[in-house]
Design a protein around this motif. Sequence first.
Motif, PDB file in Angstrom:
ATOM      1  N   ARG A   1       0.920  -1.222   0.129  1.00 10.65           N
ATOM      2  CA  ARG A   1      -0.112  -0.068  -0.039  1.00 10.65           C
ATOM      3  C   ARG A   1       0.821   1.194   0.118  1.00 10.65           C
ATOM      4  N   PHE A   2       0.692   2.135  -0.962  1.00 10.73           N
ATOM      5  CA  PHE A   2       1.156   3.562  -1.062  1.00 10.73           C
ATOM      6  C   PHE A   2       0.175   4.514  -1.086  1.00 10.73           C
ATOM      7  N   CYS A   3       0.578   5.748  -0.649  1.00 10.33           N
ATOM      8  CA  CYS A   3      -0.563   6.747  -0.714  1.00 10.33           C
ATOM      9  C   CYS A   3      -0.047   8.208  -0.919  1.00 10.33           C
ATOM     10  N   SER A   4      -0.884   9.249  -1.246  1.00  9.31           N
ATOM     11  CA  SER A   4      -0.029  10.544  -1.633  1.00  9.31           C
ATOM     12  C   SER A   4      -0.469  11.200  -0.161  1.00  9.31           C
ATOM     13  N   SER A   5       0.118  12.408  -0.376  1.00 12.92           N
ATOM     14  CA  SER A   5       0.106  13.321   0.887  1.00 12.92           C
ATOM     15  C   SER A   5      -1.436  13.817   1.210  1.00 12.92           C
ATOM     16  N   ASP A   6      -2.356  13.892   0.203  1.00 11.23           N
ATOM     17  CA  ASP A   6      -3.557  14.133   0.404  1.00 11.23           C
ATOM     18  C   ASP A   6      -4.617  13.161   0.708  1.00 11.23           C
ATOM     19  N   ALA A   7      -3.940  11.790   0.831  1.00 10.90           N
ATOM     20  CA  ALA A   7      -4.892  10.783   1.388  1.00 10.90           C
ATOM     21  C   ALA A   7      -5.409  10.897   2.724  1.00 10.90           C
ATOM     22  N   PHE A   8      -6.753  10.732   2.902  1.00  7.40           N
ATOM     23  CA  PHE A   8      -7.164  10.480   4.322  1.00  7.40           C
ATOM     24  C   PHE A   8      -7.843   9.049   4.554  1.00  7.40           C
ATOM     25  N   PHE A   9      -7.927   8.448   5.713  1.00  8.19           N
ATOM     26  CA  PHE A   9      -8.547   7.307   5.822  1.00  8.19           C
ATOM     27  C   PHE A   9      -9.394   7.518   7.242  1.00  8.19           C
ATOM     28  N   SER A  10     -10.658   6.249   7.199  1.00  5.19           N
ATOM     29  CA  SER A  10     -11.415   6.182   8.133  1.00  5.19           C
ATOM     30  C   SER A  10     -12.226   4.902   8.096  1.00  5.19           C
ATOM     31  N   VAL A  11     -11.836   3.940   9.155  1.00  2.00           N
ATOM     32  CA  VAL A  11     -12.698   2.770   9.430  1.00  2.00           C
ATOM     33  C   VAL A  11     -14.034   3.123   9.834  1.00  2.00           C
ATOM     34  N   LYS A  12     -15.009   3.743   8.980  1.00  2.00           N
ATOM     35  CA  LYS A  12     -16.151   4.469   9.308  1.00  2.00           C
ATOM     36  C   LYS A  12     -17.376   3.514   9.666  1.00  2.00           C
ATOM     37  N   GLU A  13     -17.256   2.281   9.520  1.00  2.00           N
ATOM     38  CA  GLU A  13     -18.444   1.484   9.770  1.00  2.00           C
ATOM     39  C   GLU A  13     -19.176   1.760  11.205  1.00  2.00           C
ATOM     40  N   VAL A  14     -18.476   1.762  12.263  1.00  2.00           N
ATOM     41  CA  VAL A  14     -18.955   2.168  13.369  1.00  2.00           C
ATOM     42  C   VAL A  14     -20.140   3.194  13.500  1.00  2.00           C
ATOM     43  N   ASP A  15     -19.821   4.335  12.696  1.00  2.00           N
ATOM     44  CA  ASP A  15     -20.569   5.435  12.597  1.00  2.00           C
ATOM     45  C   ASP A  15     -21.935   5.049  11.783  1.00  2.00           C
ATOM     46  N   LEU A  16     -22.084   3.887  11.231  1.00  2.00           N
ATOM     47  CA  LEU A  16     -23.048   3.443  10.420  1.00  2.00           C
ATOM     48  C   LEU A  16     -23.777   2.472  11.091  1.00  2.00           C
ATOM     49  N   ALA A  17     -23.394   2.205  12.439  1.00  2.00           N
ATOM     50  CA  ALA A  17     -24.124   1.387  13.420  1.00  2.00           C
ATOM     51  C   ALA A  17     -23.819   0.013  13.090  1.00  2.00           C
ATOM     52  N   ILE A  18     -22.643  -0.491  12.520  1.00  2.00           N
ATOM     53  CA  ILE A  18     -22.398  -1.633  12.130  1.00  2.00           C
ATOM     54  C   ILE A  18     -20.875  -1.925  12.324  1.00  2.00           C
ATOM     55  N   PRO A  19     -20.270  -3.307  12.794  1.00  2.00           N
ATOM     56  CA  PRO A  19     -18.932  -3.497  13.033  1.00  2.00           C
ATOM     57  C   PRO A  19     -18.528  -3.568  11.370  1.00  2.00           C
TER      58      PRO A  19
END
Length: 273
Positions: A134-152
């Motif tokens: 995995r590589f990314c650019s400096s503008d990349a942003f990440f989030s394990v977002k599922e918890v905010d949708l009320a699911i694992p």
Amino acid sequence: MEEEYKSLQIIQNCPNSRVYHLYLNGPNHVNALSQDFFTEFPRALTTLDQNPDVGVIILAGSGKHFCSGIDLQTLADGFKQTDCGRKVERLRRHIKFLQEAITALECCRKPVIASVHGACIGGAIDIITACDIRFCSSDAFFSVKEVDLAIPADLGTLQRLPTIVGFGNAMELALTGRRFNGDEAKSLGLVSRVFSSKEALEEGVKVVAEEIATKSPLAVIGTKAVLLKSRDLTVEQGLDYVATWNSGTLLSDDLKEAISAYRQKRKPKFAKL
């Protein structure tokens, strides 16, 4: 005739290159993972895997972002049943179907490099954790977002992320759903390198991919297979597995060619797989 996809695009940028690009191709919807994606993605990976001209696959997103996660309509498709028992059975089967599409990345023998720019959210984390590099650019942003949708998270993040960033870090990211940038992703070990721009990312990933593509195809697919298998084995079991693997591949002409090229101070030339 080359297969047409609704959610993806396969491109060979250089005619003689063994590096192929697989693009998430829905930029108008931030490359959200649609039902078409989950049907087409494993099929596209199988096509690339079985193509002897393909040595390495670069997975990237079209447009301004890598991927905004799963399309909510795709989740809703699992609820089309009125009877409670049948709804549960259908929903479980639907989730397993979605999971298998992501796991296809690990089933693909050829190495897959994730090239991430912009948003990498929710289901996109499931995807990149199943990639090999995995590589990314400096503008990349990440989030394990599922918890905010009320699911694992249920497509692989909770299983694969801890082995990449450590159990404690994975727990914190998954429970908070917080956004983090490329530099933090690098410090956690989620990505190997952060590039200054999308253009620098594309060039840097290309260099790495082309380098891998010059190596013995048998050695490359063997390295991926042994690492993935050893992840779930003890050291002793892993050593036994690689001994069995190499007892077959060491008989190939690739080893002879590698030794001959080294002695003659030239680049080796390996047969396609």
